[in-house]
Design a protein around this motif. Structure first.
Motif, PDB file in Angstrom:
ATOM      1  N   ARG A 161       0.828  -1.215   0.000  1.00  0.00           N
ATOM      2  CA  ARG A 161       0.000   0.000   0.000  1.00  0.00           C
ATOM      3  C   ARG A 161       0.855   1.255   0.000  1.00  0.00           C
ATOM      4  NH1 ARG A 161      -2.605  -2.748   4.124  1.00  0.00           N
ATOM      5  NH2 ARG A 161      -2.133  -1.091   5.640  1.00  0.00           N
ATOM      6  N   ILE A 162       1.962   1.207   0.717  1.00  0.00           N
ATOM      7  CA  ILE A 162       2.875   2.364   0.737  1.00  0.00           C
ATOM      8  C   ILE A 162       3.458   2.591  -0.654  1.00  0.00           C
ATOM      9  CG2 ILE A 162       5.098   3.197   1.607  1.00  0.00           C
ATOM     10  CD1 ILE A 162       4.390   1.805   4.293  1.00  0.00           C
ATOM     11  N   LEU A 163       3.874   1.520  -1.321  1.00  0.00           N
ATOM     12  CA  LEU A 163       4.422   1.662  -2.674  1.00  0.00           C
ATOM     13  C   LEU A 163       3.375   2.176  -3.647  1.00  0.00           C
ATOM     14  CD1 LEU A 163       6.663  -1.532  -2.975  1.00  0.00           C
ATOM     15  CD2 LEU A 163       7.439   0.844  -3.149  1.00  0.00           C
ATOM     16  N   GLU A 164       2.150   1.679  -3.542  1.00  0.00           N
ATOM     17  CA  GLU A 164       1.076   2.137  -4.436  1.00  0.00           C
ATOM     18  C   GLU A 164       0.772   3.612  -4.210  1.00  0.00           C
ATOM     19  OE1 GLU A 164      -2.177  -0.452  -3.657  1.00  0.00           O
ATOM     20  OE2 GLU A 164      -1.221  -2.208  -4.588  1.00  0.00           O
ATOM     21  N   GLN A 183       1.970  12.276   4.009  1.00  0.00           N
ATOM     22  CA  GLN A 183       0.939  12.203   2.973  1.00  0.00           C
ATOM     23  C   GLN A 183       0.874  10.800   2.377  1.00  0.00           C
ATOM     24  OE1 GLN A 183       1.623  14.751  -0.411  1.00  0.00           O
ATOM     25  NE2 GLN A 183      -0.563  14.996  -0.802  1.00  0.00           N
ATOM     26  N   ILE A 184       2.035  10.203   2.138  1.00  0.00           N
ATOM     27  CA  ILE A 184       2.079   8.843   1.602  1.00  0.00           C
ATOM     28  C   ILE A 184       1.459   7.858   2.578  1.00  0.00           C
ATOM     29  CG2 ILE A 184       3.617   6.938   0.955  1.00  0.00           C
ATOM     30  CD1 ILE A 184       5.579   9.079  -0.114  1.00  0.00           C
ATOM     31  N   ALA A 203      -1.360   3.508   6.538  1.00  0.00           N
ATOM     32  CA  ALA A 203      -0.310   2.746   7.209  1.00  0.00           C
ATOM     33  C   ALA A 203       0.245   3.557   8.378  1.00  0.00           C
ATOM     34  CB  ALA A 203       0.809   2.415   6.223  1.00  0.00           C
ATOM     35  N   PRO A 204       0.594   2.905   9.477  1.00  0.00           N
ATOM     36  CA  PRO A 204       1.169   3.622  10.620  1.00  0.00           C
ATOM     37  C   PRO A 204       2.551   4.162  10.293  1.00  0.00           C
ATOM     38  CG  PRO A 204       1.284   1.252  10.977  1.00  0.00           C
ATOM     39  CD  PRO A 204       0.466   1.457   9.741  1.00  0.00           C
ATOM     40  N   HIS A 241      10.116   0.511   9.032  1.00  0.00           N
ATOM     41  CA  HIS A 241      10.197  -0.944   9.117  1.00  0.00           C
ATOM     42  C   HIS A 241      10.458  -1.531   7.734  1.00  0.00           C
ATOM     43  CE1 HIS A 241       9.311  -5.094  10.142  1.00  0.00           C
ATOM     44  NE2 HIS A 241       8.402  -5.136   9.186  1.00  0.00           N
ATOM     45  N   HIS A 242       9.729  -1.046   6.728  1.00  0.00           N
ATOM     46  CA  HIS A 242       9.871  -1.563   5.369  1.00  0.00           C
ATOM     47  C   HIS A 242      10.962  -0.855   4.574  1.00  0.00           C
ATOM     48  CE1 HIS A 242       6.373  -4.058   5.881  1.00  0.00           C
ATOM     49  NE2 HIS A 242       5.585  -3.023   6.101  1.00  0.00           N
ATOM     50  N   PHE A 243      11.198   0.416   4.887  1.00  0.00           N
ATOM     51  CA  PHE A 243      12.169   1.216   4.137  1.00  0.00           C
ATOM     52  C   PHE A 243      13.071   1.950   5.129  1.00  0.00           C
ATOM     53  CE2 PHE A 243       8.159   0.934   1.822  1.00  0.00           C
ATOM     54  CZ  PHE A 243       8.573   0.323   0.650  1.00  0.00           C
ATOM     55  N   PRO A 244      14.063   1.237   5.692  1.00  0.00           N
ATOM     56  CA  PRO A 244      14.923   1.836   6.730  1.00  0.00           C
ATOM     57  C   PRO A 244      15.643   3.099   6.273  1.00  0.00           C
ATOM     58  CG  PRO A 244      15.264  -0.540   6.586  1.00  0.00           C
ATOM     59  CD  PRO A 244      14.406  -0.162   5.407  1.00  0.00           C
TER      60      PRO A 244
END
Length: 206
Positions: free
Chosen positions: A17-20, A38-39, A45-46, A52-55
């Protein structure tokens, strides 16, 4: 029970969802106009999920967004040209579909790769390399496709570079003018380029 990051049919992870959301916002607003909050809001997403996904933060997210979106856009080449009876018809279809999509989005959505590339070419070498890798991938894929449809490799590469440049430049003009006229004009010009290249290939084969 499935958590939000478990994979299953119909389940999207917070990372996806973050990438989309990042792809959509970069396409519309560019890199500098898009903030992390904004993303994450758009992705529902929190805040902690970003790091966590993109350090590496925003740069890492933008890098992966560019590469992921670029790979998805690259699939349009075989999808459009694979169904076309010839390269000229495929080129006509490519520019016509681009005009339809841009107009349907009220001129808000264009190519996220070019949008970011214009911003970062001289300011962020990591993201410049990401956009360059995507463009090179498109050129290689397009060259192979055009070569398989009758052009020698050198001519195919020259034509595909011209096609990508014409398409991306027409997107910029169309968004600024809020008109699909630049896409229509660029499409007609590229039809002529492709037709001439094919005629030249036929001449050398005689």
């Amino acid at each position: 029970m499935l958590g939000e990051d478990d994979k299953g049919a119909g389940v999207t992870t917070s990372r996806e969802r973050i990438l989309e959301a990042s792809t959509t916002l970069l396409r519309r607003q560019g890199l500098s106009g898009t903030g992390i909050k904004q993303i994450l809001t758009a992705a529902e997403a929190p805040f902690g999920s970003l790091y966590h996904h993109f350090p590496g933060g925003k740069d890492e997210l933008a890098d992966e967004t560019i590469r992921t979106a670029g790979a998805a856009y690259g699939l349009l080449f075989p999808a459009i040209y694979g169904d076309a009876p010839d390269l000229v018809t495929g080129t006509t279809t490519a520019f016509a579909l681009a005009a339809i999509d841009l107009e349907a989005a009220d001129y808000a959505d264009a190519c996220p790769i070019a949008t970011v590339a214009l911003e970062v070419a001289s300011t962020n070498d990591r993201l410049r390399r990401a956009t360059a890798d995507v463009f090179n991938g498109w050129i290689d894929e397009g060259t192979a496709l055009f070569a398989a449809r009758g052009l020698d490799e050198s001519t195919a590469r020259r034509v595909i570079i011209a096609l990508i440049a014409a398409l991306e430049g027409a997107f910029v003009l169309s968004r600024a003018l809020r008109s699909t006229e630049p896409l229509a004009a660029a499409g007609r010009a590229m039809e002529a380029v492709v037709r001439d290249a094919l005629d030249g290939a036929e001449d050398t084969s005689v």
